[in-house]
Design a protein around this motif. Structure first.
Motif, PDB file in Angstrom:
ATOM      1  N   ALA A 148       0.830  -1.207   0.000  1.00  0.00           N
ATOM      2  CA  ALA A 148       0.000   0.000   0.000  1.00  0.00           C
ATOM      3  C   ALA A 148       0.864   1.256   0.000  1.00  0.00           C
ATOM      4  O   ALA A 148       0.522   2.274  -0.624  1.00  0.00           O
ATOM      5  CB  ALA A 148      -0.920  -0.017   1.220  1.00  0.00           C
ATOM      6  N   ALA A 149       1.999   1.204   0.694  1.00  0.00           N
ATOM      7  CA  ALA A 149       2.909   2.356   0.733  1.00  0.00           C
ATOM      8  C   ALA A 149       3.485   2.640  -0.649  1.00  0.00           C
ATOM      9  O   ALA A 149       3.629   3.805  -1.052  1.00  0.00           O
ATOM     10  CB  ALA A 149       4.028   2.096   1.735  1.00  0.00           C
ATOM     11  N   VAL A 150       3.804   1.578  -1.395  1.00  0.00           N
ATOM     12  CA  VAL A 150       4.319   1.759  -2.760  1.00  0.00           C
ATOM     13  C   VAL A 150       3.269   2.457  -3.622  1.00  0.00           C
ATOM     14  O   VAL A 150       3.574   3.416  -4.365  1.00  0.00           O
ATOM     15  CB  VAL A 150       4.714   0.398  -3.368  1.00  0.00           C
ATOM     16  N   LYS A 151       2.026   2.013  -3.539  1.00  0.00           N
ATOM     17  CA  LYS A 151       0.959   2.602  -4.354  1.00  0.00           C
ATOM     18  C   LYS A 151       0.694   4.058  -3.965  1.00  0.00           C
ATOM     19  O   LYS A 151       0.435   4.906  -4.820  1.00  0.00           O
ATOM     20  CB  LYS A 151      -0.328   1.788  -4.199  1.00  0.00           C
ATOM     21  N   GLU A 179      12.264   4.735  -1.267  1.00  0.00           N
ATOM     22  CA  GLU A 179      12.357   3.968  -0.028  1.00  0.00           C
ATOM     23  C   GLU A 179      11.262   2.913   0.084  1.00  0.00           C
ATOM     24  O   GLU A 179      11.491   1.815   0.609  1.00  0.00           O
ATOM     25  CB  GLU A 179      12.319   4.913   1.170  1.00  0.00           C
ATOM     26  N   THR A 180      10.047   3.228  -0.436  1.00  0.00           N
ATOM     27  CA  THR A 180       8.976   2.230  -0.369  1.00  0.00           C
ATOM     28  C   THR A 180       9.247   1.081  -1.330  1.00  0.00           C
ATOM     29  O   THR A 180       9.011  -0.088  -1.011  1.00  0.00           O
ATOM     30  CB  THR A 180       7.613   2.872  -0.671  1.00  0.00           C
ATOM     31  N   TYR A 181       9.771   1.390  -2.522  1.00  0.00           N
ATOM     32  CA  TYR A 181      10.147   0.327  -3.458  1.00  0.00           C
ATOM     33  C   TYR A 181      11.222  -0.577  -2.846  1.00  0.00           C
ATOM     34  O   TYR A 181      11.177  -1.806  -2.968  1.00  0.00           O
ATOM     35  CB  TYR A 181      10.680   0.930  -4.757  1.00  0.00           C
ATOM     36  N   ALA A 182      12.215   0.047  -2.216  1.00  0.00           N
ATOM     37  CA  ALA A 182      13.335  -0.721  -1.669  1.00  0.00           C
ATOM     38  C   ALA A 182      12.877  -1.653  -0.549  1.00  0.00           C
ATOM     39  O   ALA A 182      13.304  -2.813  -0.481  1.00  0.00           O
ATOM     40  CB  ALA A 182      14.416   0.218  -1.168  1.00  0.00           C
ATOM     41  N   TRP A 183      12.032  -1.151   0.365  1.00  0.00           N
ATOM     42  CA  TRP A 183      11.577  -1.996   1.468  1.00  0.00           C
ATOM     43  C   TRP A 183      10.738  -3.167   0.952  1.00  0.00           C
ATOM     44  O   TRP A 183      10.932  -4.312   1.369  1.00  0.00           O
ATOM     45  CB  TRP A 183      10.777  -1.174   2.469  1.00  0.00           C
ATOM     46  N   LEU A 184       9.838  -2.903   0.004  1.00  0.00           N
ATOM     47  CA  LEU A 184       9.045  -3.987  -0.557  1.00  0.00           C
ATOM     48  C   LEU A 184       9.952  -4.970  -1.296  1.00  0.00           C
ATOM     49  O   LEU A 184       9.736  -6.185  -1.258  1.00  0.00           O
ATOM     50  CB  LEU A 184       7.973  -3.431  -1.499  1.00  0.00           C
ATOM     51  N   GLY A 185      11.003  -4.452  -1.942  1.00  0.00           N
ATOM     52  CA  GLY A 185      11.955  -5.322  -2.617  1.00  0.00           C
ATOM     53  C   GLY A 185      12.655  -6.255  -1.646  1.00  0.00           C
ATOM     54  O   GLY A 185      12.857  -7.445  -1.937  1.00  0.00           O
ATOM     55  N   GLN A 186      13.036  -5.744  -0.483  1.00  0.00           N
ATOM     56  CA  GLN A 186      13.669  -6.591   0.525  1.00  0.00           C
ATOM     57  C   GLN A 186      12.730  -7.716   0.969  1.00  0.00           C
ATOM     58  O   GLN A 186      13.145  -8.871   1.126  1.00  0.00           O
ATOM     59  CB  GLN A 186      14.069  -5.756   1.738  1.00  0.00           C
ATOM     60  N   MET A 187      11.467  -7.365   1.159  1.00  0.00           N
ATOM     61  CA  MET A 187      10.503  -8.376   1.600  1.00  0.00           C
ATOM     62  C   MET A 187      10.274  -9.427   0.515  1.00  0.00           C
ATOM     63  O   MET A 187      10.190 -10.629   0.794  1.00  0.00           O
ATOM     64  CB  MET A 187       9.200  -7.698   1.996  1.00  0.00           C
ATOM     65  N   LYS A 188      10.183  -8.967  -0.735  1.00  0.00           N
ATOM     66  CA  LYS A 188       9.999  -9.918  -1.843  1.00  0.00           C
ATOM     67  C   LYS A 188      11.184 -10.881  -1.936  1.00  0.00           C
ATOM     68  O   LYS A 188      11.031 -12.074  -2.172  1.00  0.00           O
ATOM     69  CB  LYS A 188       9.870  -9.146  -3.158  1.00  0.00           C
ATOM     70  N   TYR A 189      12.380 -10.330  -1.738  1.00  0.00           N
ATOM     71  CA  TYR A 189      13.577 -11.169  -1.831  1.00  0.00           C
ATOM     72  C   TYR A 189      13.557 -12.242  -0.757  1.00  0.00           C
ATOM     73  O   TYR A 189      13.884 -13.409  -1.014  1.00  0.00           O
ATOM     74  CB  TYR A 189      14.834 -10.303  -1.702  1.00  0.00           C
TER      75      TYR A 189
END
Length: 579
Positions: A219-222, A228-238
């Motif tokens: 939701a933060a990315v949207k 920073e929101t892309y990066a955090w979601l990227g960490q979680m996806k990884y």
């Protein structure tokens, strides 16, 4: 999380702040009563009476008692002192501390009184809601805690969400904290600050609510569409195994903020964890550099044994801006070592500040380098100073003693090595590595009984330790005693590590002691071929000599001299074989 830019930096910032130390004093005085006419003028202060309050009514005494109790982690005594102090002071900070301590010791009545006093002295609504939520949590009253947390975030105080996080981090019940997080920190309530969203997502992740954490991150990315929101979601996806999705998100993050060094570091870390060292290096090579990017680039080059890149980085860091170079003294020392520039490495390590995270490691590496440069007395002097400097830090003190012992072992000064290992064992008794090291020192000294004692004790602590099993078996075989036990031990070690040259050497030497020269020669030759170790060569040479093959033995002994010109074992063996 990645960002370092605002009040929602890291979850550790939810931690409770330090104790406020106040220097407040109160005293009262009244004039003396005149008893009659005086013919002579009295001294101006002659009749002054000073009223000294008893300790229960002395604010400074209560504050000092509270601080002293906190120093000794006696929270109950500290709470009692601050509870008394808040009634004598008009400072809201004193009442705040009294409330925090009463909650910590689960004194419900004391906490309520302190909160009421704090409110009377002007506490902000957000502060009161935070304290009442903490009190409700300590009582197990989830409904009241939720009501207070909702009041807290509704105040729109700039620190409200950070205070909310501190309440949940401090909860003793993770399930209760998780329930409140999902109930209160909804997308509808979260403010227009991406850092608050990311902090709540990270908090959910830490509390084991991964689905909630992912929901908030997406939701933060949207909503914010930020790096920073892309990066955090990227960490979680990884972490979820979606490496392709993680890379796509990090690419979007970098497109948003290509100059962010910390963002590039996070992406490079992700790539290197996946084995893409070349990709990580390319990513870090471009863009602004700081001490952290240089450090990771050097680590990647070292992993690839890329001397050319390390040479280039060594030059770049030396010519970087002052703040980067000064913060990279330890890194420069490491790179100088990798390039075999030992004197330069010493100079860089000497420039590492005492308050640097790498100060201990720099001192330790300096001692090892001094030893490598043939300056053993200076190396041991350095370690002796470290043993004084780190006297109050057992883990570091143990390591300083251990390295001291290892350097003595390298110099074949076994008595000094044993002494250093013994001092280390006083710091950390029954430490397996130290017992093993001291056992080797005793064995090299010729004190077989003490060596055997240390190895046996180590095997009591770690019955399956292959190195200790082999060491005890070899020590017995070398002393030509208890050979059946030695055979059982070395057989067990061989079963665990059949291709280990050190264990092969033990087995070959045992066969020599048993008189099985052909088996001994074959086993030792295999160990010698696998690893040109001086002691293995000495053993093989002695077996060849006993077989009547003196010329073959001499050729092996000549090779040993090239490997270790100072070999005590070779000297003693030759003296025994050819007196």
């Amino acid at each position: 999380m990645l960002s370092r830019w605002s009040k929602f930096k890291q979850l550790r910032h939810f931690g409770v702040g330090g104790v406020v130390v106040l220097a407040l004093a109160a005293c009262a005085s009244v004039p003396g009563k005149q008893t009659g006419q005086a013919t002579l003028a009295k001294q101006p202060l002659g009749s002054l009476v000073v009223a000294t309050p008893d300790q229960n009514h002395d604010l400074l005494a209560q504050l000092m008692a509270g601080e002293m109790a906190l120093t000794h982690t006696d929270l109950k005594a500290a709470s009692a002192s601050y509870s008394q102090a808040m009634m004598l002071s008009n400072d809201p900070k004193v009442a705040e501390q009294a409330a925090a301590l009463a909650i910590a010791v689960r004194d419900t009545d004391g906490a309520q009184a302190a909160i009421a006093r704090w409110q009377a002295l002007g506490a902000k609504p957000a502060e009161l809601a935070q304290a009442r939520a903490q009190l409700a949590l300590s009582q197990g009253n989830t409904d009241e805690a939720q009501r207070q947390l909702e009041l807290l975030v509704a105040t729109n105080d700039p620190d409200a969400w950070r205070q909310f996080g501190r309440v949940l981090i401090g909860s003793r019940d993770a399930a209760q904290a998780s329930q409140l997080l999902e109930a209160v920190a909804t997308p509808q309530r979260l403010p227009s600050d991406p850092q608050a969203w990311l902090a709540m997502s990270e908090l959910g992740d830490k509390l084991g609510r991964h689905a909630y954490a992912m929901q908030v991150a997406e939701a933060a990315v949207k909503r914010f569409n930020s790096a920073e929101t892309y990066a955090w979601l990227g960490q979680m996806k990884y972490r979820d195994g979606d490496k392709a999705g993680a890379k796509l998100l990090f690419d979007k993050a970098l497109a948003k903020d290509p100059k962010d060094a910390h963002l590039r570091l996070a992406y490079a870390t992700l790539l290197s964890q996946g084995g893409d060292y070349a990709g990580a290096s390319r990513l870090l090579d471009n863009g602004p550099q700081d001490a952290d990017t240089y450090s990771m680039r050097a680590a990647l080059a070292a992993k690839a044994n890329d001397t050319k890149t390390i040479t280039r980085l060594y030059s770049q860091v030396q010519h970087s801006p002052d703040d980067v170079r000064q913060g990279s003294a330890y890194l420069l020392g490491q790179m100088a070592e990798m390039l075999d520039k030992k004197e330069e490495a010493l100079k860089w390590y000497d420039q590492v500040p005492d308050d640097d995270d790498h100060a201990f490691d720099a001192d330790l590496r300096s001692a090892v380098l001094l030893q490598d440069l043939g300056r053993s007395p200076e190396a041991h002097e350095q370690l002796a100073q470290m043993q004084t400097d780190y006297l109050d830090q057992p883990a570091l003190l143990r390591r300083a003693y251990e390295v001291d012992a290892e350097l003595y072992m390298d110099d074949q000064q076994y008595a000094q090595a044993e002494h250093a290992f013994s001092r280390a064992l006083q710091v950390t008794p029954d430490d397996p590595a130290l017992l093993y090291g001291r056992g080797l020192a005793f064995a090299e000294e010729g004190d077989t009984d003490k060596a055997v004692s240390d190895f046996r004790h180590l095997l009591e602590l770690k019955p399956d330790d292959t190195d200790a099993t082999n060491a005890l078996g070899y020590t017995l075989a070398d002393a030509n005693r208890d050979l059946p036990e030695a055979e059982r031990l070395i057989e067990a070690a061989r079963a665990a590590r059949p291709n280990d040259p050190a264990i092969q050497d033990s087995w070959g030497w045992l066969q020599y002691r048993l008189g099985h020269l052909d088996v001994a020669e074959k086993t030792l030759r295999g160990a010698w071929t696998a690893h040109k170790d001086a002691d293995v060569g000495v053993h093989l040479g002695e077996v060849l000599w006993k077989q009547g093959r003196q010329e073959d033995a001499r050729r092996v002994f000549d090779e040993v001299r090239k490997i270790d010109p100072q070999s005590t074992n070779l000297h003693n063996t030759l003296k025994r074989l050819n007196p």
